[in-house]
Each structure stands twice: as C-alpha cells, then as structure tokens.
Design an enzyme around this catalytic site. Structure first.
Site, PDB file in Angstrom:
ATOM      1  N   GLY A   6     -11.033   1.748   6.163  1.00  5.58           N
ATOM      2  CA  GLY A   6     -10.801   1.350   4.775  1.00  5.58           C
ATOM      3  C   GLY A   6     -10.422   2.523   3.887  1.00  5.58           C
ATOM      4  O   GLY A   6     -10.467   2.427   2.664  1.00  5.58           O
ATOM      5  N   ASP A  16      -2.639   1.541  -2.120  1.00  4.75           N
ATOM      6  CA  ASP A  16      -2.888   2.608  -1.151  1.00  4.75           C
ATOM      7  C   ASP A  16      -1.760   3.635  -1.170  1.00  4.75           C
ATOM      8  O   ASP A  16      -1.998   4.850  -1.156  1.00  4.75           O
ATOM      9  CB  ASP A  16      -2.992   2.033   0.268  1.00  4.75           C
ATOM     10  N   HIS A  50      -8.765  -5.739  -4.612  1.00  5.79           N
ATOM     11  CA  HIS A  50      -8.060  -7.023  -4.482  1.00  5.79           C
ATOM     12  C   HIS A  50      -7.403  -7.414  -5.805  1.00  5.79           C
ATOM     13  O   HIS A  50      -7.272  -8.586  -6.116  1.00  5.79           O
ATOM     14  CB  HIS A  50      -9.017  -8.132  -3.997  1.00  5.79           C
ATOM     15  N   THR A  51      -7.034  -6.430  -6.580  1.00  3.63           N
ATOM     16  CA  THR A  51      -6.340  -6.694  -7.841  1.00  3.63           C
ATOM     17  C   THR A  51      -4.855  -6.354  -7.744  1.00  3.63           C
ATOM     18  O   THR A  51      -4.055  -6.919  -8.469  1.00  3.63           O
ATOM     19  CB  THR A  51      -6.947  -5.853  -8.982  1.00  3.63           C
ATOM     20  N   SER A  97      -3.351   4.261   7.193  1.00  2.00           N
ATOM     21  CA  SER A  97      -2.002   3.697   7.372  1.00  2.00           C
ATOM     22  C   SER A  97      -1.087   4.178   6.245  1.00  2.00           C
ATOM     23  O   SER A  97       0.051   4.589   6.500  1.00  2.00           O
ATOM     24  CB  SER A  97      -2.051   2.172   7.449  1.00  2.00           C
ATOM     25  N   SER A 116      -7.459   4.076   4.248  1.00  2.00           N
ATOM     26  CA  SER A 116      -6.000   4.055   4.180  1.00  2.00           C
ATOM     27  C   SER A 116      -5.302   5.130   4.994  1.00  2.00           C
ATOM     28  O   SER A 116      -4.391   5.805   4.518  1.00  2.00           O
ATOM     29  CB  SER A 116      -5.551   4.133   2.723  1.00  2.00           C
TER      30      SER A 116
HETATM   31  P1  ADP Z   1      -6.823   2.045   7.407  1.00  2.00           P
HETATM   32  O1  ADP Z   1      -5.523   2.139   6.699  1.00  2.00           O
HETATM   33  O2  ADP Z   1      -7.918   1.561   6.538  1.00  2.00           O
HETATM   34  O3  ADP Z   1      -7.210   3.296   8.120  1.00  2.00           O
HETATM   35  P2  ADP Z   1      -5.326   0.187   8.994  1.00  2.00           P
HETATM   36  O4  ADP Z   1      -5.701  -0.834  10.001  1.00  2.00           O
HETATM   37  O5  ADP Z   1      -4.537  -0.258   7.811  1.00  2.00           O
HETATM   38  O6  ADP Z   1      -6.667   0.921   8.533  1.00  2.00           O
HETATM   39  O7  ADP Z   1      -4.492   1.338   9.689  1.00  2.00           O
HETATM   40  C1  ADP Z   1      -4.979   1.937  10.860  1.00  2.00           C
HETATM   41  C2  ADP Z   1      -3.859   2.048  11.864  1.00  2.00           C
HETATM   42  O8  ADP Z   1      -2.898   3.024  11.404  1.00  2.00           O
HETATM   43  C3  ADP Z   1      -4.307   2.583  13.210  1.00  2.00           C
HETATM   44  O9  ADP Z   1      -4.746   1.527  14.029  1.00  2.00           O
HETATM   45  C4  ADP Z   1      -3.039   3.213  13.745  1.00  2.00           C
HETATM   46  O10 ADP Z   1      -2.163   2.234  14.271  1.00  2.00           O
HETATM   47  C5  ADP Z   1      -2.385   3.738  12.494  1.00  2.00           C
HETATM   48  N1  ADP Z   1      -2.666   5.171  12.267  1.00  2.00           N
HETATM   49  C6  ADP Z   1      -3.198   5.725  11.161  1.00  2.00           C
HETATM   50  N2  ADP Z   1      -3.252   7.073  11.273  1.00  2.00           N
HETATM   51  C7  ADP Z   1      -2.725   7.373  12.471  1.00  2.00           C
HETATM   52  C8  ADP Z   1      -2.485   8.605  13.183  1.00  2.00           C
HETATM   53  N3  ADP Z   1      -2.800   9.795  12.670  1.00  2.00           N
HETATM   54  N4  ADP Z   1      -1.908   8.519  14.398  1.00  2.00           N
HETATM   55  C9  ADP Z   1      -1.579   7.343  14.940  1.00  2.00           C
HETATM   56  N5  ADP Z   1      -1.784   6.169  14.330  1.00  2.00           N
HETATM   57  C10 ADP Z   1      -2.340   6.159  13.107  1.00  2.00           C
HETATM   58 MG    MG Z   2      -4.418   0.499   5.904  1.00  2.00          MG
END
Ligand code: ADP
Ligand code: MG
Length: 396
Positions: free
Chosen positions: A135, A183, A44-45, A139, A137
């Site tokens: 958590g 991230d 959170h920085t 995404s 990443s």
């Molecule tokens: P984190 O980044 O911590 O894993 P997030 O909520 O930020 O959690 O991101 C998760 C979301 O990213 C999933 O719900 C999905 O929508 C998307 N996602 C990530 N990897 C994939 C993948 N390989 N295929 C489809 N969607 C993905």
């Molecule tokens: Mg994420």
C-alpha cells in the site's frame, strides 16, 4: 533526515549504475529516483475527483537508463527473477506484457499513445527500496521513474502533472488497474518537508503544504501489516463503480460536487448500499480540508484525531479495512499514538500512526505484541518523513 536519505540515494545510484554496466555493457545516461508514498488523509477520494494529502517516502525506486536506436526495450529489476526482459516494439500493446514489466512498458506505451516520439527503445535497470504490495505505491514509483527518465532522455519537457497522468494511464489501460491519480502525483510532485494538497480534478493546481513533522517533535510510523487480502482488486473496481452510480443518481459529475449541506438529503434518497460510500467520500474530503487548515496553522499534532476519524470512516462506511489494519490502529492508539489509520486502497497494506518523538518503540512494540497475540506475522515498521519527489540523481 533528508540529507541522509539523499546520501543513501547517491550511494545506491552508483551501485545501480554498476549493475547496469554488468547487465547491458557501457554506462547508463543517468539514474533517476521515484519515491513511494503514504497518504496522510483523503482515501478513495481521487477517483471521485476529490482531495488527498500524500507525502513522498524516503524509500525510492531507482532506474538506470539509456536510450537505444533499434526500438527494443530491455528491462531488468533487482526485485525481479533475475532475467532480462527483451521486448520488440510490437509488444507495446495493452495485455501483451505480463508481470512486473507491464508497469514500465505501460509508461512507454502511454507516452507513445500521447504522441511523444519515444519509439527508439531503451535499456532499463530498476532497484527499489519501496516495499511491494504494502500500500506504499511501489507500482507508481516504478512507473514514475520511467516517466521522469524518459522525459529527460527524450527531451519531452512535460509538466509533472502530465507525467503523472501518463503513469496513471499506464496502470489503468496497460496493466489494467483502475487506480486514481494520487499515487503518481505524489511520486512526481511531492517535495521534502511538505505534504501535497491534491485536487484530483485539477492535478496541475496542487499545492505544497508545510509539514514540519520533526520540528514539532513528532514522528510518523508506517506499519506494514504484510497482509494483502485477495478481494482487493475486484472490490476496488466495485467501489469505484458504486461511487460513479451514486454520483449519477444524484445528478452530479462526481461525488466531489456534492455540497456539504446536501449530504443528509442525499443519504436519505440513495439506495442503502450506496449511502455509506457517499458519506465516506464527503466526510473524507472535509477531513482533507481540515487537515490542510491545521497544517497551515502549524499544528501538526492536530492531525491525530483527523486520522483516527478517517480510519473509522474507512472501516464502517467504506468497509475497506480488515482485522489486521483495525488491530494495528487500535494497538497504536492504546500505546499513545495521537492518531492512526489505514492508508492506501485497503484490504491489508499499511497503517500510519502519528506519534510523539520517543514513543516510536512503545507504539511499534504495542502493535507487534498485538499481532503476535492474534497469531499474525510480525508487522514491518518504517519511520516515515516527507521526502522529495522523483528526480535525477548524481553518479560518479
Ligand atoms: P503497491 O503499489 O502498493 O506496492 P501494487 O500491487 O499496486 O502494490 O504494485 C506491486 C507490483 O508492482 C508488484 O507486484 C510488481 O509487479 C510491481 N513492482 C513494484 N516495484 C517493483 C520492482 N522494483 N521490481 C519489479 N516489480 C515491481
Ligand atoms: Mg500500486
């Protein structure tokens, strides 16, 4: 370790290219990999223009990609619902693409918004080993796979921190998640055997800090609690807004600009609900500096107490831990971990524990037993090591 992972990735690359052929016909122009991450310290920085120290994980999102000529984007994920998503160029607008495809399409949109000529479209197939919503990443891995693939396919040759900014913009403005830049920086800029010392104000000035985990007889466990508390999204935005309000009240551009000596006075003057946020950010930035110093001295085990202090700050001042992450930290420490803390945004997700080699199963077992006793689902435990950032893979 890194050689094994590289081999795995190359095997996976062939499989991903095969699936691409079945889905779209013909071969992809290439296969790219972008990793998930864990942050050692500095939570959170980033959105306070501060510091962080992530490593990339061996777990990666692979992308087989090929440009098109008609502007369409066709997307498929092995972790999706089996459908190929087929979008016309007009769909490239924030809010227009629901679900997981928003992340990759957002990157194409952000590139186009930044004036890059990426409008010819592409066929994209993803396959990931990064656990989603843990958590770690997934995404950013998804976004950064697109960023590095497009950079090469469209001959953009953008600096890596710029690719990270584009990917962050996709998540902020297209998907609507107000994340900082850590991230994406971790996913594109990390290197094997090092942690990334990130200054979120000037990401281009990041540096690699040697992180000889295995050489020092140590291991880093990632304990995925497998809980995500729903309050996460709204709470993240509220915390971020609270930090911005505190900085404004203190007359600072960002909380990172608070000199250490002025912290006590700042805490006295701020409203009661903002003071603990400022204390966390200030002490957390100091913990990053301390961790970097210890790593530069080659004292990896000395990170332990820094991690544990970071967890106490996130639990007591920032209030983003939850019973499951607190329990994982307590149980890991009880079993002899040198240090442990939640990592990522909070409200669930993962905990990291620094342990001596050979203590992995004792520490993992302690956490699993504690979870079972408390009636939680069993956690998922990964053995993490600093891995390479986003890159192109070889295919047959
Ligand atoms: P984190 O980044 O911590 O894993 P997030 O909520 O930020 O959690 O991101 C998760 C979301 O990213 C999933 O719900 C999905 O929508 C998307 N996602 C990530 N990897 C994939 C993948 N390989 N295929 C489809 N969607 C993905
Ligand atoms: Mg994420």
């Amino acid at each position: 370790m890194s050689r094994t992972v590289q081999w795995d990735d190359d095997l996976r690359a062939d499989r991903v290219a095969d699936t691409f052929r079945k889905l779209f016909g013909g071969s992809p122009d290439g296969v790219w990999a972008a990793p998930g991450r864990v942050n050692l310290i500095g939570e959170h920085t980033d959105y306070n223009d501060g510091f962080a120290l992530p490593i990339a994980l061996p777990q990666t999102t692979l992308l087989a990609a090929r440009p098109r000529t008609d502007g369409r984007l066709r997307l498929h994920s092995a972790q999706g619902d089996g459908r190929v998503i087929d979008l016309a160029p007009a769909a490239l607008a924030p809010g227009a693409v629901p679900g997981w495809a928003g992340y990759p399409v957002g990157v194409v949109w952000a590139l186009a918004e930044a004036g890059h000529p990426v409008g010819a479209g592409a066929d994209l197939h993803f396959d990931s080993t990064v656990p989603t919503g843990a958590g770690l990443s997934s995404s950013a891995a998804l976004e950064c796979a697109v960023a590095v693939a497009y950079d090469e396919l469209y001959g953009l040759r953008l600096p890596r921190p710029e690719l990270a900014r584009i990917a962050q913009r996709a998540e902020n403005a297209f998907v609507g998640v107000p994340c900082g830049i850590m991230d994406q920086m971790a996913s594109v800029c990390c290197t094997a055997e090092a942690a990334l010392h990130l200054d979120a104000r000037t990401p281009e000035r990041h540096r690699q800090v040697p992180f000889d985990l295995h050489g020092q007889g140590l291991r880093l466990l990632v304990i995925d609690t497998r809980v995500t508390h729903d309050l996460g999204d709204g709470a993240y935005a509220a915390l971020r807004a609270g930090c911005e309000r505190a900085a404004a009240l203190l007359g600072l551009p960002a909380l990172r600009d608070l000199p250490a000596g002025e912290l006590p006075r700042a805490l006295d003057t701020l409203p009661a609900e903002l003071a603990p946020l400022v204390r966390h950010v200030a002490t957390e930035n100091a913990r990053v500096a301390e961790a970097v110093d210890r790593l530069l001295e080659g004292k990896v085990a000395a990170l332990g107490p820094i991690l544990t202090a970071g967890h106490a700050s996130l639990r007591d001042d920032y209030r983003v831990s939850c019973p499951e992450t607190d329990l994982a930290v307590t149980a890991a420490l009880r079993a002899g971990a040198l240090g442990a803390r939640m990592t990522g945004g909070g409200f669930g997700g993962s905990v990291i524990a620094l342990v001596e080699a050979g203590r992995e199963s004792a520490v993992g077992g302690s956490v699993t037993t504690a979870f079972s006793t408390a009636g939680h689902r069993p956690p998922r435990i990964l053995d993490a090591a600093p891995a390479a950032g986003a890159r192109r893979l070889g295919t047959r």
